[in-house]
Design a protein around this motif. Sequence first.
Motif, short mmCIF file in Angstrom:
data_model
loop_
_atom_site.label_atom_id
_atom_site.label_comp_id
_atom_site.label_asym_id
_atom_site.label_seq_id
_atom_site.Cartn_x
_atom_site.Cartn_y
_atom_site.Cartn_z
N LEU A 353 6.15 -1.04 -3.65
CA LEU A 353 5.80 -1.82 -2.47
C LEU A 353 6.98 -2.73 -2.12
N PHE A 354 7.30 -2.83 -0.82
CA PHE A 354 8.46 -3.59 -0.36
C PHE A 354 8.04 -4.75 0.54
N PRO A 355 7.72 -5.92 -0.01
CA PRO A 355 7.37 -7.07 0.85
C PRO A 355 8.60 -7.60 1.57
N GLU A 356 8.38 -8.12 2.79
CA GLU A 356 9.50 -8.63 3.59
C GLU A 356 9.66 -10.14 3.49
N ASP A 357 8.62 -10.85 3.04
CA ASP A 357 8.68 -12.30 2.97
C ASP A 357 7.60 -12.79 2.01
N PRO A 358 7.50 -14.09 1.75
CA PRO A 358 6.48 -14.57 0.82
C PRO A 358 5.05 -14.26 1.24
N ASN A 359 4.78 -14.19 2.54
CA ASN A 359 3.44 -13.84 2.98
C ASN A 359 3.05 -12.47 2.45
N GLU A 360 3.96 -11.50 2.58
CA GLU A 360 3.66 -10.17 2.05
C GLU A 360 3.75 -10.13 0.53
N CYS A 361 4.54 -11.02 -0.08
CA CYS A 361 4.54 -11.11 -1.54
C CYS A 361 3.14 -11.45 -2.04
N PHE A 362 2.49 -12.38 -1.36
CA PHE A 362 1.12 -12.73 -1.71
C PHE A 362 0.18 -11.55 -1.49
N ALA A 363 0.24 -10.95 -0.29
CA ALA A 363 -0.67 -9.86 0.04
C ALA A 363 -0.46 -8.65 -0.86
N PHE A 364 0.81 -8.22 -1.01
CA PHE A 364 1.10 -7.06 -1.85
C PHE A 364 0.87 -7.37 -3.32
N GLY A 365 1.08 -8.65 -3.70
CA GLY A 365 0.82 -9.04 -5.08
C GLY A 365 -0.63 -8.84 -5.45
N ALA A 366 -1.53 -9.08 -4.52
CA ALA A 366 -2.96 -8.84 -4.76
C ALA A 366 -3.29 -7.36 -4.62
N ASP A 367 -2.77 -6.71 -3.57
CA ASP A 367 -3.07 -5.30 -3.33
C ASP A 367 -2.61 -4.40 -4.46
N ALA A 368 -1.52 -4.79 -5.13
CA ALA A 368 -0.96 -3.95 -6.19
C ALA A 368 -1.97 -3.66 -7.29
N PHE A 369 -2.84 -4.61 -7.58
CA PHE A 369 -3.81 -4.41 -8.66
C PHE A 369 -4.92 -3.44 -8.24
N ASP A 370 -5.33 -3.50 -6.97
CA ASP A 370 -6.27 -2.50 -6.48
C ASP A 370 -5.65 -1.11 -6.51
N LEU A 371 -4.39 -1.01 -6.07
CA LEU A 371 -3.72 0.29 -6.07
C LEU A 371 -3.55 0.83 -7.49
N ALA A 372 -3.17 -0.06 -8.42
CA ALA A 372 -2.98 0.38 -9.81
C ALA A 372 -4.27 0.94 -10.38
N ASP A 373 -5.39 0.27 -10.13
CA ASP A 373 -6.68 0.75 -10.63
C ASP A 373 -7.12 2.02 -9.90
N ARG A 374 -6.91 2.02 -8.59
CA ARG A 374 -7.35 3.18 -7.79
C ARG A 374 -6.56 4.43 -8.19
N LEU A 375 -5.26 4.27 -8.38
CA LEU A 375 -4.39 5.41 -8.68
C LEU A 375 -4.16 5.61 -10.18
N GLN A 376 -4.58 4.65 -10.99
CA GLN A 376 -4.40 4.74 -12.45
C GLN A 376 -2.93 5.01 -12.81
N THR A 377 -2.07 4.10 -12.35
CA THR A 377 -0.63 4.31 -12.54
C THR A 377 0.10 2.97 -12.37
N PRO A 378 1.32 2.86 -12.85
CA PRO A 378 2.09 1.64 -12.60
C PRO A 378 2.42 1.47 -11.12
N ILE A 379 2.39 0.23 -10.66
CA ILE A 379 2.77 -0.13 -9.29
C ILE A 379 3.88 -1.17 -9.38
N PHE A 380 4.99 -0.90 -8.69
CA PHE A 380 6.10 -1.86 -8.62
C PHE A 380 6.03 -2.65 -7.32
N VAL A 381 6.07 -3.97 -7.41
CA VAL A 381 6.23 -4.82 -6.23
C VAL A 381 7.69 -5.24 -6.22
#
Length: 613
Positions: A353-381
């Motif tokens: 995941l490629f955030p563009e600013d702190p706002n997306e760091c927050f959003a992607f930081g939360a979304d990454a855990f849903d994606l990791a569980d959904r896909l059962q795999t490591p997620i890089f932010v």
Amino acid sequence: MPQPITATNDFVVKFANVNGSGSASANGLFAKSIMRMGVPIASRNIFPSNIQGLPTWFEVRVSEAGHMGRRGGVDMMVAMNPQTWDRDVAEIEPGGYLFYDSTRPMPKSRFRDDITVIGVPLTEITNAAYSDPRQRQLFKNIVYLGALSALLDMEVEAVQQSIAAQFKGKEKLIPANFAALEMGRDWAQQNLACPIGLRLKRADAVGDRIFVDGNQAAALGAVYGGATVCAWYPITPSTSLAEAFEKHCGRLRKDPETGAKRYAIVQAEDELASIGMVVGAAWNGARAFTATSGPGVSLMQEFLGLAYFAEIPAVLFDVQRAGPSTGMPTRTQQSDVLSAAYASHGDTKHVLLFPEDPNECFAFGADAFDLADRLQTPIFVMLDLDIGMNDWLCAPFAWDPDRRMDRGKVLTAADLEMVAGFGRYRDVDGDGIPYRTWPGTHPEKGAFFTRGTSRDREARYTEDGGPYVDNMQRLLKKLRTARSLVPRPIATPAKEKARDGVIFYGSTSAAMREALAALDAQGIHLDAMRIRAFPFHDDVAEFIAAHDRVFVVEQNRDAQLRTLLINEEEIDPARLVPVLHYDGTPITARFIRAAIADRASTANVLPFRKATP
């Protein structure tokens, strides 16, 4: 001699200091005071990897128009470091301003004829007012802040409010700082022509935006995303992310009645141990992550391969820096794209995941855990030092209070009682994602351990080629499913029909937007696409196919995103033109504009791919 630059709420001030001199506090006050006047700023701290003694720079982009990237060039240099004097003076725009400590006379040869020189005897002023050497050094910074406030017509009340906010809880320090501020301001008003051509004027352009760094934002996103375990090893520039997570958990992850901690933070003995702890915690059902940088990712390869192959969720915040090896620990780059995408030996592919600013760091930081569980795999932010450690003015964080965690395909004990048989690696739904259980869910059924060796659909060990190929193909199918789950790219069409396009990502975005406007003014029209994740959405290949050529702007030497596009989307390399910036400083709008304009000028006459010899 050119005329002195005149500009209101649109200029660049750069501070050249010595690390450890206490200047960071005063420079930060300068930036925050401008925002208190309702004028947006973009600040960049360029600092060394030692504690004290080496050069450091702090750049403040004043932009009522709201440009958050670096422009390029300096309109006023506050030159407080003799070691870097020559290079600092050389960086000033013709017609710009040089502010310096004039206590000791300097030969005319050390200056330039095409700039305005402003000397203030800072050392002399502070030596007369203070006897303690440390006070002299620290208050000299506040004295030059006072002088600058007069020169730039800054509201003194805004500076005083910033000082009061900074020393909240240490109110005894406020009067002394107010006095030093007035000392510098009074001297400038009595001895210099104030204000100069660069001026600040109260505006209403900041709005409800917040000023925060990406590491703080990502850490808070992890808390909101349900993370309860952080295992990490200190490394610049990611250390403050783990520290911020601990701070946020101290407020938000405690039992309200007992005060008991509902989180675990472990500083491991090294990076390999930290990712091992994350994988172990995630296997047992916790939402777990680590924060690291390029060298750490290099050391984590073995466990990343295990998590990929055994299909265990994990989140990694990679705050990228300049490599290879130790490289430049306190300089920014987008240099881990390939190493993260293909981390570990063998055939592996990870979600980025490629955030563009702190706002997306927050959003992607939360979304990454849903994606990791959904896909059962490591997620890089994939943050970088520019986003992670610099304060950015960005939209406030948003959160849906009705949102619930997506734990993915997890079977309960009741589910296991209802199914005829459980096969850990069966593709039941055709999306490549199997069902899983947490250890101990059922006394007899479900998974109790996992392995990194090859196995069949029932998780039985085998070295037969058929089941191995079947499993590896299913993992590819899962990656294709991920295309529809990760953040979609954002396309922005040019104002006029364009034959060429540009692709960019991450912290490049702010400078890229300004560069696009400048190119448009030159008659160079480009459709733009900001990529926000890998694997690439189908929109990316369609965007490239719709253009004669596409510039790919990134901050590394080897055009890593371009390489990933060529490899994964089978794009003709001739269609993708690299625009590369990798000196360790954040990319500028002027650099992007010049690099693209030099190559795009002929394209406005004849399409590049249809040109005749």
